[in-house]
Design an enzyme around this catalytic site. Structure first.
Site, PDB file in Angstrom:
ATOM      1  N   CYS A   1      -7.922  -4.361  11.936  1.00 18.69           N
ATOM      2  CA  CYS A   1      -6.789  -3.554  12.427  1.00 18.69           C
ATOM      3  C   CYS A   1      -6.553  -2.335  11.544  1.00 18.69           C
ATOM      4  O   CYS A   1      -5.413  -1.946  11.283  1.00 18.69           O
ATOM      5  CB  CYS A   1      -5.511  -4.380  12.534  1.00 18.69           C
ATOM      6  SG  CYS A   1      -5.611  -5.684  13.747  1.00 18.69           S
TER       7      CYS A   1
ATOM      8  N   ASP B   1       5.018  -1.375   3.621  1.00 20.38           N
ATOM      9  CA  ASP B   1       4.472  -2.497   4.373  1.00 20.38           C
ATOM     10  C   ASP B   1       3.950  -3.496   3.338  1.00 20.38           C
ATOM     11  O   ASP B   1       2.896  -3.294   2.740  1.00 20.38           O
ATOM     12  CB  ASP B   1       3.349  -2.001   5.293  1.00 20.38           C
ATOM     13  CG  ASP B   1       2.552  -3.146   5.912  1.00 20.38           C
ATOM     14  OD1 ASP B   1       2.827  -4.331   5.586  1.00 20.38           O
ATOM     15  OD2 ASP B   1       1.648  -2.862   6.708  1.00 20.38           O
TER      16      ASP B   1
ATOM     17  N   GLN C   1       0.789  -7.720   2.695  1.00 16.18           N
ATOM     18  CA  GLN C   1      -0.284  -8.238   1.835  1.00 16.18           C
ATOM     19  C   GLN C   1       0.121  -8.305   0.371  1.00 16.18           C
ATOM     20  O   GLN C   1      -0.683  -8.710  -0.474  1.00 16.18           O
ATOM     21  CB  GLN C   1      -1.538  -7.364   1.971  1.00 16.18           C
ATOM     22  CG  GLN C   1      -2.092  -7.290   3.381  1.00 16.18           C
ATOM     23  CD  GLN C   1      -2.659  -8.623   3.853  1.00 16.18           C
ATOM     24  OE1 GLN C   1      -2.907  -9.542   3.059  1.00 16.18           O
ATOM     25  NE2 GLN C   1      -2.857  -8.746   5.155  1.00 16.18           N
TER      26      GLN C   1
ATOM     27  N   HIS D   1      -2.590  -0.383   8.090  1.00 20.95           N
ATOM     28  CA  HIS D   1      -2.840  -1.307   9.196  1.00 20.95           C
ATOM     29  C   HIS D   1      -2.322  -0.635  10.466  1.00 20.95           C
ATOM     30  O   HIS D   1      -1.391   0.156  10.406  1.00 20.95           O
ATOM     31  CB  HIS D   1      -2.056  -2.590   8.902  1.00 20.95           C
ATOM     32  CG  HIS D   1      -2.308  -3.734   9.831  1.00 20.95           C
ATOM     33  ND1 HIS D   1      -1.779  -3.796  11.097  1.00 20.95           N
ATOM     34  CD2 HIS D   1      -3.023  -4.880   9.667  1.00 20.95           C
ATOM     35  CE1 HIS D   1      -2.155  -4.928  11.668  1.00 20.95           C
ATOM     36  NE2 HIS D   1      -2.911  -5.602  10.826  1.00 20.95           N
TER      37      HIS D   1
ATOM     38  N   LYS E   1       1.875 -15.087   6.193  1.00 18.82           N
ATOM     39  CA  LYS E   1       0.861 -14.752   5.183  1.00 18.82           C
ATOM     40  C   LYS E   1       1.235 -15.292   3.810  1.00 18.82           C
ATOM     41  O   LYS E   1       0.515 -15.100   2.836  1.00 18.82           O
ATOM     42  CB  LYS E   1       0.669 -13.232   5.119  1.00 18.82           C
ATOM     43  CG  LYS E   1       0.068 -12.646   6.401  1.00 18.82           C
ATOM     44  CD  LYS E   1      -0.239 -11.181   6.237  1.00 18.82           C
ATOM     45  CE  LYS E   1      -0.467 -10.460   7.555  1.00 18.82           C
ATOM     46  NZ  LYS E   1      -1.717 -10.805   8.223  1.00 18.82           N
TER      47      LYS E   1
END
Lengths: 408, 146
Positions: free
Chosen positions: A366, A202, A205, A125, A228
């Site tokens: 993104c 990261d 997600q 991202h 999220k």
């Protein structure tokens, strides 16, 4: 679908936003990778806090301040337990994944010099690219990019070749937001350890969709966002291994991160507070704590199992549509289906789908380097959550048939 | 759907005046960095400011493509001032609630885009690029005001 790990109707009943008409149709909300929705439990926790407990934290002698502080720090402990960190000293609250990564880049950047290297991957991202690009522009670090293959999987052999004496960090997505690829993070961390390189994952997600155990993965840093995973916007987490965080240069200055200030000498606060300048997002932390309770009550393994069933259902149904090509076909995938038609632009599809009550994301997500790799301007992305059901997928497929009929 | 009228879809499937213009005196590229749409406008403008030929190369959605196609139809043989006035008319139609002075058919078939705020730039990009080319500049993006 096979036997479900929970009653989907009772789950859906707990999300008030799902029960509305959009453009005259039942809402099928399939944009969860952008931001999830909130159950009553989270909305009520935030509302209860503002109605009953709000005051600033860590500084008042009065009753409400104690209550707010207890609730806020209680949320930090919930986060710690949720990702199995060793100590709350390793849990820094930020405004979200993006700030978590920027905090790390800003802090580690103060220890880097021109020519030092940071490895990222092609599937990142923008928020795990641009902070490192800024360091490249400011101090001349070099960004090395690990390639992906046509399935959208990281090429581990090529990643292994990127390590050098100058590598200061490997910063990589746990799960790709654009493709859904689940990276083999424990293997990646083990590889980095061979080169004595710390690893940032990261996890924006990943955390909402499966059990994450930072000790089992053995990563050094892990970033994720509340919004999220059914929590409020405006708060996220940077998990940092205590032995590293202890010696990291500070990020922002202000109240909360100091014990005493004079113009001659400043004494900084203990971990994790010295990385949290200013009044923190108190209500958001409490909402995040409520979201964690809610998710754990359902069970992250149940959520992962259910979403995997939804993914298979969606993948099969979408594959049957003439001309539809799925972008991102990794063997290990989270419940994200990105797709394109060669003859219909993603934005046109997005508008026609929205007209039929189907909320999906269109565009580059993104992740421009991913789009460039697959040679597409953007994709349509359906991203699923545990409160989606088979009817949402049927509605998506039906709406796509309408769109295809319109544009061909 | 109001936005995807028959005329719009026809122009998007078979855009008019599509392709390069080797003899172009003016040309400009327009980008929408948010969605990756790209329009290149090629003009042949005579010394008195008349557009003797106009072509476009467009990579984008149906709205962007049809807007570029209809624009290329509409500006053939217009002079500088008339073409500029048409740009403003179309822009007003796409962005303003006041009825103003509509540009007539087929351009008016794009009017439905106004109800979709996220798509307005798809329709205005070709016109913004046209203005840029006419002014003798070569590059524009939707993230800068024309």
């Amino acid at each position: 679908m096979n036997s479900l790990p929970f009653n989907i109707d009772s789950i859906r009943a707990q999300f008030p936003i799902l029960h509305q008409q959009v453009n005259g149709h039942r809402l099928a909300f399939l944009d969860n990778a952008a931001s999830s929705q909130r159950p009553d439990a989270v909305i009520d926790a935030v509302s209860h806090y503002y109605r009953n407990d709000h005051a600033n934290v860590h500084r008042g002698v009065h009753h409400l301040s104690h209550r707010a502080t207890d609730a806020y720090e209680g949320a930090r402990e919930k986060v710690r337990a949720f990702i199995n960190a060793r100590s709350i000293r390793e849990i820094v609250f930020t405004s979200g994944t993006t700030e978590s990564i920027n905090l790390l880049a800003s802090s580690l950047g103060q220890t880097m010099q021109a020519g030092d290297e940071v490895i990222v991957s092609r599937m990142e991202h923008h928020s795990n690219i641009v902070p490192w690009k800024l360091l490249a522009e400011r101090i001349g670090i070099v960004i090395k990019v690990a390639p992906i293959n046509q399935q959208g999987e990281l090429v581990l052999d090529e990643l292994a070749k990127l390590f050098s004496e100058k590598t200061k960090l490997l910063a990589i997505a746990h799960v790709s937001n654009a493709l859904g690829t689940i990276n083999p993070v424990a293997d990646i961390v083990a590889l980095a350890k061979q080169h004595d390189v710390p690893v940032l994952l990261d996890g924006a997600q990943a955390v909402p969709h499966s059990k994450v155990d930072v000790q089992a993965i053995d990563c050094d840093f892990y970033a994720f966002s509340s919004h999220k995973m059914c929590g409020p916007t405006g708060i996220g987490v940077l998990y940092a291994r205590e032995s590293l965080l202890e010696n990291m240069p500070l990020f922002m200055g202000g109240g909360e991160m100091v014990i005493s200030v004079s113009f001659e000498k400043t004494i900084y606060n203990d971990l994790p507070y010295r990385f949290e300048a200013g009044t923190p997002p108190i209500a958001q932390a409490i909402g995040l704590g409520a979201a964690i309770d809610y998710l754990e009550d359902i069970g992250m393994d149940n959520i992962a199992a259910y979403e995997h069933q939804l993914l298979e259902l969606a993948t099969t149904a979408l594959s049957d549509i003439d001309g539809l090509r799925i972008i991102g076909t990794a063997a290990e995938k989270a419940a994200v289906v990105s797709f394109v038609f060669d003859d219909i632009h993603p934005h046109d599809l997005g508008t026609v789908l929205d007209h039929q009550g189907v909320a999906i994301r269109t565009g580059h997500h993104c992740a421009n380097p991913v789009m460039d790799f697959f040679g597409v301007p953007g994709t349509v992305r359906a991203s699923l959550a545990f409160y989606n059901d088979a009817e949402d997928i049927e509605q998506l497929v039906k709406a796509l048939h309408v769109a295809v009929g319109m544009f061909r | 759907m109001q936005v995807y009228q028959k005329t719009v879809l026809e122009h998007s499937r078979k855009p008019h005046h599509f392709g390069q213009l080797a003899t172009a005196t003016h040309s400009a590229e327009g980008f929408n960095p948010l969605c990756g749409d790209k329009v290149t406008v090629y003009l042949n403008m005579s010394s008195n400011g008349t557009i003797s030929a106009a072509r476009h190369e467009t990579s984008g959605c149906a709205i962007c493509m049809s807007s570029a196609s209809m624009m290329a139809d509409a500006i053939q043989a217009l002079n500088f001032e008339t073409a500029k006035a048409l740009c403003l008319q179309v822009n007003t139609m796409l962005t303003s609630d006041s009825s103003g002075n509509p540009p007539g058919m087929p351009l008016q078939s794009l009017e439905g885009v106004r109800a979709f705020p996220s798509r307005v730039k798809c329709a205005t990009l070709p016109w913004q690029t046209l203005l840029t080319a006419m002014m003798g500049e070569t590059l524009t993006t939707t993230e800068q005001e024309a």
